[in-house]
Design an enzyme around this catalytic site. Structure first.
Site, PDB file in Angstrom:
ATOM      1  CE  LYS A  94       3.281  -6.014   3.793  1.00  0.00           C
ATOM      2  NZ  LYS A  94       2.771  -4.807   4.490  1.00  0.00           N
ATOM      3  CG  ASP A 143      -0.358  -0.042   2.514  1.00  0.00           C
ATOM      4  OD1 ASP A 143       0.879  -0.206   2.596  1.00  0.00           O
ATOM      5  OD2 ASP A 143      -1.097   0.076   3.525  1.00  0.00           O
ATOM      6  CB  SER A 144       4.583   1.713  -0.183  1.00  0.00           C
ATOM      7  OG  SER A 144       4.776   0.532  -0.933  1.00  0.00           O
ATOM      8  CD  GLU A 182       7.712  -0.286   7.696  1.00  0.00           C
ATOM      9  OE1 GLU A 182       6.768  -0.993   7.286  1.00  0.00           O
ATOM     10  OE2 GLU A 182       7.934   0.866   7.266  1.00  0.00           O
ATOM     11  CD  GLU A 190       0.429  -1.473   7.969  1.00  0.00           C
ATOM     12  OE1 GLU A 190       0.076  -0.667   8.853  1.00  0.00           O
ATOM     13  OE2 GLU A 190       0.953  -1.117   6.889  1.00  0.00           O
ATOM     14  CG  ASP A 204       0.450  -4.116   1.983  1.00  0.00           C
ATOM     15  OD1 ASP A 204       0.626  -5.081   2.757  1.00  0.00           O
ATOM     16  OD2 ASP A 204       1.232  -3.158   1.898  1.00  0.00           O
TER      17      ASP A 204
HETATM   18  O1  KIV Z   1       3.568  -1.138   1.533  1.00  0.00           O
HETATM   19  C1  KIV Z   1       4.753  -1.498   1.594  1.00  0.00           C
HETATM   20  O2  KIV Z   1       5.588  -1.212   0.722  1.00  0.00           O
HETATM   21  C2  KIV Z   1       5.162  -2.279   2.753  1.00  0.00           C
HETATM   22  C3  KIV Z   1       6.623  -2.540   2.938  1.00  0.00           C
HETATM   23  C4  KIV Z   1       7.280  -1.307   3.416  1.00  0.00           C
HETATM   24  C5  KIV Z   1       6.869  -3.698   3.829  1.00  0.00           C
HETATM   25  O3  KIV Z   1       4.347  -2.676   3.522  1.00  0.00           O
END
Ligand code: KIV
Length: 297
Positions: free
Chosen positions: A116, A48-49, A185, A118, A87
């Site tokens: 993934k 989600d970056s 992280e 959090e 994500d």
């Molecule tokens: O969204 C992302 O890029 C991440 C990484 C920083 C692990 O969750």
């Protein structure tokens, strides 16, 4: 295409048991996914970056399930050998178990092989529901960017004794709930070591030191595609933003001087057709039209 990396194969990759460290890099589109996969990584994270490095937002809270589905599908269409992990964005796994499973299923249908999310202890109910729906889940604890407001900014986590113990508990709870790997992280390396040594699933670090079973970095950071803030944990392996600016400036200069396009980039009519149109394929006339470029043929 080589054989596909699977979530169970990743789960088995503990360095303490003799495995090579895992490598994960983010990608958000087809060309990026091809680069990352051809480089031979184990996992592609559609993170989600996306919000910050591609879509221009200030934090990750702005992306939706639809955004993540759109970009996951672009990555998956390249049929990478690496495992595609997508994500779950903020609020897509916080409201109800039903919502969580439906949102994760949308990412799986878009082509992800795992999702993934959090958070630790407070997310175990959702992890169990996803695992129950046959969806492999990667955990993510420590500096969790979706908690930016709750954490008071992007800050290293687990520096106090209680916080460090809390992270160890979070990792244990995620393992019990069924995750196949955990991203750590922004945590001190001793915390990374405690978790990596205690848990049977691989840990994948980003700003978590060298004891993890693998490392993940963001595509744009590895390649130097952004030059804003550079966190301490980033190592750049290329300067693509600077190289790109130089290349585009060279193109602009060629356009402005008439050096582009040249004969090499030009299509021609058969001479008879050109003559019937009252034009000649004589290079000099083309030069006249386009302002003095040097052409031949
Ligand atoms: O969204 C992302 O890029 C991440 C990484 C920083 C692990 O969750």
């Amino acid at each position: 295409m080589g054989s596909r990396v699977t979530a169970p194969a990743v789960r088995a990759r503990k360095v303490a048991n003799g495995a090579d460290p895992l490598v994960m890099v983010t990608a958000y589109d087809a060309p990026g996914a091809r680069m990352v996969d051809e480089a031979g990584v184990d996992m592609i994270l559609v993170g989600d970056s996306l919000a910050m490095v591609v879509l221009g937002y200030e934090d990750t809270l702005q992306v939706t399930v639809d955004d993540m589905v759109h970009h996951t599908a672009a990555v998956a269409r390249t049929s990478p050998s690496a495992l595609v992990v997508a994500d779950l964005p903020w609020l897509s796994y916080h409201v109800s178990v039903e919502d969580t499973v439906r949102n994760a299923a949308a990412l799986i249908r878009a082509g992800a092989g795992a999702v993934k999310l959090e958070g630790g202890t407070k997310r175990t109910k959702m992890v169990e529901a996803l695992v129950d729906a046959e969806i492999p889940v990667m955990g993510h604890i420590g500096l969790t960017p979706q908690s930016i407001h709750a954490m008071g900014g992007f800050k290293v986590q687990g520096k106090e004794l209680d916080a460090a113990r809390g992270l160890v508990e979070d990792a244990k709870a995620l393992v019990e709930a069924g995750v196949f790997a955990i991203v750590l992280e922004g945590v001190p390396d001793v915390v990374d070591r405690l978790i990596t040594e205690a848990d049977p699933v691989p840990t994948i670090g980003i700003g978590a030191g060298r004891h993890c079973d693998g490392q993940v970095l963001v595509f744009h950071d590895v390649l130097g595609l952004q030059d804003g803030i550079r966190p301490k944990f980033v190592r750049r392996y290329a300067t693509l933003k600077a190289d790109g600016i130089e290349a585009i400036a060279a193109f602009a200069a060629d356009v402005r001087t008439g050096a582009f396009p040249s004969e090499e980039q030009t299509y021609h009519l058969p001479a008879a057709t050109a003559a019937a149109l009252g034009l000649s394929e004589e290079p000099d006339e083309v030069i006249g039209l386009y302002g003095g470029a040097t052409m031949s043929g």
